[in-house]
Every structure is written in structure tokens, then in C-alpha cells.
Design an enzyme around this catalytic site. Structure first.
Site, short mmCIF file in Angstrom:
data_model
loop_
_atom_site.label_atom_id
_atom_site.label_comp_id
_atom_site.label_asym_id
_atom_site.label_seq_id
_atom_site.Cartn_x
_atom_site.Cartn_y
_atom_site.Cartn_z
N LYS A 80 0.85 13.45 -18.59
CA LYS A 80 0.62 12.29 -17.74
C LYS A 80 -0.08 11.22 -18.59
CE LYS A 80 0.91 11.12 -13.26
NZ LYS A 80 1.90 11.43 -12.25
N GLY A 179 3.55 3.27 0.71
CA GLY A 179 4.08 2.70 -0.53
C GLY A 179 5.52 3.10 -0.75
N VAL A 181 6.89 5.83 -1.76
CA VAL A 181 7.29 7.11 -1.16
C VAL A 181 7.00 7.12 0.34
CG1 VAL A 181 7.01 9.61 -1.24
CG2 VAL A 181 6.72 8.29 -3.33
N TYR A 183 6.69 4.90 2.70
CA TYR A 183 7.52 4.15 3.65
C TYR A 183 8.90 4.79 3.81
CZ TYR A 183 8.67 0.40 6.75
OH TYR A 183 8.97 -0.30 7.89
P1 NAD Z 1 2.54 3.31 -4.18
O1 NAD Z 1 1.56 2.62 -5.05
O2 NAD Z 1 3.90 2.72 -4.04
O3 NAD Z 1 1.94 3.48 -2.71
C1 NAD Z 1 0.64 3.85 -2.43
C2 NAD Z 1 0.30 3.28 -1.08
O4 NAD Z 1 -0.97 3.77 -0.68
C3 NAD Z 1 0.22 1.75 -1.08
O5 NAD Z 1 0.93 1.23 0.03
C4 NAD Z 1 -1.28 1.47 -0.98
O6 NAD Z 1 -1.55 0.27 -0.34
C5 NAD Z 1 -1.73 2.67 -0.17
N1 NAD Z 1 -3.15 3.00 -0.31
C6 NAD Z 1 -3.96 2.88 -1.38
N2 NAD Z 1 -5.20 3.30 -1.07
C7 NAD Z 1 -5.18 3.68 0.22
C8 NAD Z 1 -6.15 4.20 1.11
N3 NAD Z 1 -7.41 4.42 0.73
N4 NAD Z 1 -5.77 4.52 2.37
C9 NAD Z 1 -4.49 4.31 2.78
N5 NAD Z 1 -3.54 3.80 1.98
C10 NAD Z 1 -3.87 3.49 0.72
O7 NAD Z 1 2.62 4.83 -4.71
P2 NAD Z 1 3.75 5.89 -4.43
O8 NAD Z 1 4.70 5.89 -5.57
O9 NAD Z 1 4.28 5.76 -3.04
O10 NAD Z 1 2.92 7.25 -4.55
C11 NAD Z 1 2.03 7.66 -3.53
C12 NAD Z 1 1.37 8.97 -3.93
O11 NAD Z 1 2.38 9.93 -4.21
C13 NAD Z 1 0.51 8.92 -5.21
O12 NAD Z 1 -0.54 9.86 -5.07
C14 NAD Z 1 1.46 9.37 -6.29
O13 NAD Z 1 0.79 9.92 -7.40
C15 NAD Z 1 2.23 10.43 -5.53
N6 NAD Z 1 3.54 10.71 -6.08
C16 NAD Z 1 4.45 9.71 -6.20
C17 NAD Z 1 5.70 10.00 -6.71
C18 NAD Z 1 6.78 8.96 -6.83
O14 NAD Z 1 7.95 9.32 -7.02
N7 NAD Z 1 6.46 7.67 -6.70
C19 NAD Z 1 6.02 11.30 -7.10
C20 NAD Z 1 5.06 12.29 -6.92
C21 NAD Z 1 3.82 11.98 -6.42
#
Ligand code: NAD
Length: 347
Positions: A80, A179, A181, A183
Site C-alpha cells: 500500500k 463515495g 463505493v 453510493y
Molecule cells: P471515497 O473517497 O470515494 O468515499 C469516501 C466517502 O466517505 C466520501 O463520500 C466522504 O465524504 C465520506 N466520509 C469521509 N469521512 C466520513 C465520516 N467521518 N463519516 C461519514 N462519511 C465520511 O472512497 P471509496 O473509494 O468509496 O472508499 C471507501 C472506503 O472503502 C475506504 O475505507 C476505502 O479504503 C475502502 N475501499 C475502497 C475500495 C475501492 O475500490 N474504492 C476498495 C476496497 C476498500
């Protein structure tokens, strides 16, 4: 901070600090384990309170990737990267190029991709300096929708196991984070008949979920105490802790966020409360499975990625069943299954 002494260090093969004076890049790349193949895991851009926080985060995330890739059946190890700073003010083309050169210097021991606050456009810039990038537009693309698919199927598996229901009709889900994922997950849940309660720090995302998905919007701290079946953490990690556990009414925790348990002991605490926990790195592997198909000799194939992501349902059922048979917390059982796979891997 003494790196080797840290709990999260866990015999990382390599931890690399990278910086670039001109662009202000400060990044840490952590390669945890390459037994099963080159380390793969996304890059997070975050305004950490200090460097120690960034180090802890990257070590935890990187180790998580080793376990995640193993449980997803991939020929990849775990790694990472984190870029330290405010993405709004620090992001620049030159900064991502500098990061790309840092990744390239590792000679293919680490493949990077998107994570929080990093887009496919950012990764396209990184790709100008290194081939060790996945998740590119035109290939596997944004991993978010695949992570959402895996999380959706993971919720279905948990609902089947815990509540004996084959569908999600009328199932109430509290989604924290709308975000990339979160949505997409919400859309799938609503299409399957589930009812949503949501929270986010972004008011626009909340408004959209309310308008498009008829979601009930609650405050950031109110999400834990909602009268729901499933709590789906889809923002940042460590949201399962003593404080939140005392509030949770949900009987299932299943969401996409990485490192959901604040401390390892919360795995047992969740079980003691009668909650079924879908281990984070098993349920959220959809994105890395999709991205992994870009690494190697075969051309990327979205159908193959989808079929592999669909298998998350079966893997989770396996974890739930073993945990119930052995009377152990699900996280502990998944860890042991992952360690067995890693130990049997070949360099
Ligand atoms: P993203 O940045 O697109 O979305 C994160 C969302 O969380 C945003 O809408 C943000 O405004 C919101 N947020 C931030 N702090 C917050 C809080 N305190 N309370 C409520 N909402 C809050 O990220 P993502 O890609 O959707 O990933 C979300 C999570 O899933 C992360 O932990 C990431 O590590 C994990 N993840 C993502 C993926 C991927 O494919 N994108 C894969 C595995 C794990």
C-alpha cells in the site's frame, strides 16, 4: 518512532519513504509480503495529523492487502502507499509523476492503484512514469463499482447466514459514506428492495441519496444507533470500537471500509454482542480482484473479473460457517484461512 517495534510492522519486507522537494511529495510505500506474487494495493492521499499516523495507516493497510489478496485467490502479495498532505491544495501533475518514479524505483515489487482521494486520472499521470500501475481507464478502470458489487453480495451472504433470508427485500441498511463505493452499493441495495439510512460529511452526496434513492439522512454520530439490520461502514476505518459497539442495534456489520475494527479485540466483542461481522478484507476485495486481472500477461476481461468478484459470496459463507463451527470470531477465522494460503504460496 521505532519502526520494527510497532505492532503494525508485522515483518514488512520493505517500507520506503519517498519525497520530492519541488512538488512537496511526501509518501510512504509499504510492501508487507510477496509470497504469493508482487505486492498490490492502492495509494491513499490523506491529510494525516502527523507522520506517525501516516506510517501506522500504511502498515495496517498494507498488511490488510496481503490477507485480502490471499483470500481473494490472487497471485499477489500485499502492499500500500500513502501520500501525506491535503489533496485539495497539494495535488499536481508533477507530484503524481514524482510518485510514479518512486513506485518505478521498486522495480515491480509494488503495483499501485486508486484509493481514497485518488482518481483514475491521477493514476494515468503516475502511469507516465511507471508501468507498475493498475486500475487505469480503458483497462480495469475505477475499482469502486466492483468493490460495491462484492460488498453487495457480501451483505446478501451475511443476511442469508444470520437472518435466513435469500433476498434483501425490506432489509434496513445504514450506510456510512457515500463515495465511489458507498453510493454504488446504495444503488444496488435499493434495487434489491432494501431500505437505506445514510450519512456522509458531504451534503451533496446526502441530498442525492435522498432524492434518487429515498434514503433517510442522519447525522455523522447518529448512524450507529439506527434501528437497522445491517451497518455498512463505507468511509474510513476503526469505526467499530467500544463507543460505537455500545450503540449498534444492527445484527450484521458488512461494509467496504478497510480496517474496520479499531483494535483486534473488537472481533471478539462483536461476536459477544451476537453481531455477524463480514471481515473487511474479504468483503471489500472486489476492486483488487478487478485490478489484478490487469496485472500479468492475459488481457483484462471484465466478465472474468465479475465472475471472480461474485465468488466473494461463497468465500464469506465459508468464513461464517467455519466461525460458527469453531465458536470463533469471523475475523480470526478469516485471518487463519489467509495465513494458511500465504504459507503455502511460492515466491
Ligand atoms: P471515497 O473517497 O470515494 O468515499 C469516501 C466517502 O466517505 C466520501 O463520500 C466522504 O465524504 C465520506 N466520509 C469521509 N469521512 C466520513 C465520516 N467521518 N463519516 C461519514 N462519511 C465520511 O472512497 P471509496 O473509494 O468509496 O472508499 C471507501 C472506503 O472503502 C475506504 O475505507 C476505502 O479504503 C475502502 N475501499 C475502497 C475500495 C475501492 O475500490 N474504492 C476498495 C476496497 C476498500
Amino acid at each position: 518512532m521505532a519502526l520494527f517495534e510497532l505492532v503494525d510492522f508485522d515483518y514488512h519486507e520493505q517500507v520506503v519513504y519517498c519525497s520530492d522537494e519541488q512538488t512537496g511529495l511526501k509518501a510512504i510505500i509499504a510492501v508487507h509480503n510477496t509470497n504469493l506474487g508482487p505486492a498490490a494495493g492502492g495509494c491513499r492521499f490523506w491529510d494525516y495529523a502527523n507522520e506517525d499516523e501516516a506510517l501506522k495507516d500504511v502498515l495496517r493497510l498494507s498488511k490488510g492487502m496481503t490477507y485480502k489478496n490471499a483470500m481473494a485467490g490472487l497471485h499477489l502479495g500485499g502492499g500500500k502507499a500513502v501520500i501525506i498532505g491535503n489533496p485539495k491544495s497539494l495535488k499536481s501533475e508533477e507530484l503524481f509523476k514524482a510518485f510514479g518514479r518512486a513506485v518505478n524505483n521498486l522495480g515491480g515489487r509494488y503495483y499501485t492503484a486508486e484509493d481514497v482521494n485518488i482518481t483514475t486520472a491521477d493514476m494515468a499521470i503516475v502511469n507516465q512514469e511507471t508501468e507498475f500501475v493498475s486500475g487505469l481507464e480503458g483497462k480495469s478502470g475505477n475499482p469502486g463499482p466492483f468493490t460495491a458489487l462484492g460488498t453487495f453480495l457480501g451483505i446478501k451472504a451475511a443476511v442469508k447466514f444470520k437472518l435466513g433470508k435469500d433476498d434483501l427485500n425490506g432489509i434496513r441498511v445504514a450506510v456510512q459514506g457515500l463515495g465511489s463505493v458507498g453510493y454504488s452499493l446504495c444503488e444496488k441495495l435499493v434495487a434489491a428492495g432494501a431500505e437505506l439510512v445514510v450519512t456522509d460529511i458531504n451534503p451533496e452526496a446526502l441530498e442525492r441519496a435522498h432524492q434518487e434513492l429515498n434514503a433517510k439522512v442522519v447525522g455523522l454520530d447518529e448512524i450507529y444507533s439506527q434501528d437497522v439490520d445491517v451497518y455498512a461502514p463505507c468511509a474510513l476505518g476503526a469505526t467499530i470500537n467500544d463507543e460505537t459497539l455500545s450503540q449498534l442495534k444492527a445484527v450484521i456489520i458488512a461494509g467496504c471500509a478497510n480496517n474496520q475494527l479499531a483494535e483486534a479485540r473488537h472481533d471478539q466483542a462483536v461476536k459477544d454482542k451476537g453481531i455477524l461481522y463480514a471481515p473487511d478484507y474479504v468483503i471489500n476485495a472486489g476492486g483488487i480482484i478487478n485490478v489484478a486481472l490487469e496485472i500479468g500477461d492475459e488481457p483484462y476481461c471484465a466478465d472474468k473479473a465479475t465472475a471472480l468478484v461474485e465468488d466473494i459470496y461463497n468465500t464469506l459463507m465459508d468464513v461464517f460457517t467455519k466461525a460458527a463451527e469453531q465458536g470463533l470470531p469471523t475475523g480470526q477465522v478469516a485471518d487463519q484461512m489467509a495465513r494458511d494460503i500465504i504459507a503455502n504460496g511460492h515466491k
